[in-house]
Design a protein around this motif. Structure first.
Motif: not given
Length: 281
Positions: A128-143, A227-238
């Motif tokens: 998705l083009g975001g900072p990998v540290w943000l996504w790594g930490a953020g998905m850990a929090v979400v799970f 938890c499912a919303l990031p997947v929706v973001g992937v399939f909504g990406a251009r």
């Protein structure tokens, strides 16, 4: 035909994140919610009946990816091979530790769950083009949040109260991640920014309100959507899932017959798993 297969892959991947997400959350929180051996066994007993059923979603999604999206699978494996290798190692460690668990396996169980959660976040950040540290930490929090909500639903007494408190603490950092992730995800179309953020914040608000009201199933549903919303973001990406990465139409027609059989089996297996667990409580 192509739209159907994109929708099917999105559905299976969302199902995996929404359900297996609490497996990894519970694993990571094992020694936080469970303060002694007896309580840790109670935590694992809560999640074990669902564990293998939840992983079936990943197997089905990978099958669809290899069969219907061969070019996308090739691009992901070639560009993200290190992330996939780490993810696979985490999945193996976590699965083995859950099946063979004793106090000596806790390191692999907790560590494997953390590696999987962070690994999926890093992969999502790269796609998705975001900072990998943000996504790594953020998905850990979400799970973690999802796992805590699940334990608040399935446990009782002090363990339920402890899981509820942990979930309440995680709502605020979850909201911060949701906003930051949407703003920094460069591959997501601009109109989707606000919709995704609103859905994420609404889900987090639903978790907090439902837990305070003792509506644990509602809270679990809200954290599953989160938890499912990031997947929706992937399939909504251009530029992530396009016709150019898919198999030809004739191949998709052949694969459709397999999907007609396999997908209902996945759904029936999942339904039976939850049904039997409800009867066993």
């Amino acid at each position: 035909m192509q739209g159907v297969w994109v929708a099917l892959l999105a559905f299976l991947t969302c199902g995996y994140f929404a359900l297996a997400g609490f497996d990894y959350g519970v694993g990571a929180l094992l020694r936080v919610v469970g303060r002694d051996e007896r309580s840790r066994r109670a935590v694992l007993r809560a999640v074990t009946p669902f564990f293998l059923g939840n992983e079936v979603w990943l197997v089905a999604a990978v099958g669809v990816l290899f069969g219907a999206f061969p070019r996308l699978e090739g691009e992901l494996l070639s560009s993200q091979h290190t992330v996939f290798a780490v993810l696979l190692a985490g999945l193996v460690c976590f699965t083995v530790a859950v099946q063979l668990r004793s106090s000596g396996w806790d390191f692999l169980l907790v560590g494997g769950a953390l590696v999987v959660a962070v690994g999926w976040g890093v992969l999502l950040g790269r796609v998705l083009g975001g900072p990998v540290w943000l996504w790594g930490a953020g998905m850990a929090v979400v799970f973690w949040l999802h796992g805590a909500v699940f334990l608040a639903w399935r446990l009782s007494g002090e363990l339920r109260a402890r899981a509820t408190r942990i979930a309440g603490v995680l709502v605020l950092p979850g909201a911060g991640f949701a906003v930051a992730a949407v703003v920094t995800a460069g591959s997501v179309p601009r109109p989707a920014f606000g919709v995704t953020a609103v859905l994420a914040l609404a889900s987090l608000g639903g978790v907090r309100v439902a837990l305070r009201a003792g509506r644990h199933r509602v809270a679990f549903g809200c954290s599953a959507v989160l938890c499912a919303l990031p997947v929706v973001g992937v399939f909504g990406a251009r530029s992530v899932v396009t016709a150019s990465v898919m198999a030809d139409v004739s191949s998709l027609r052949v694969l459709t017959w397999a999907a007609v059989v396999v997908v209902p089996l996945v759904l029936v297996f999942q339904w039976a798993t939850w049904r039997m667990s409800r009867a066993a409580r």
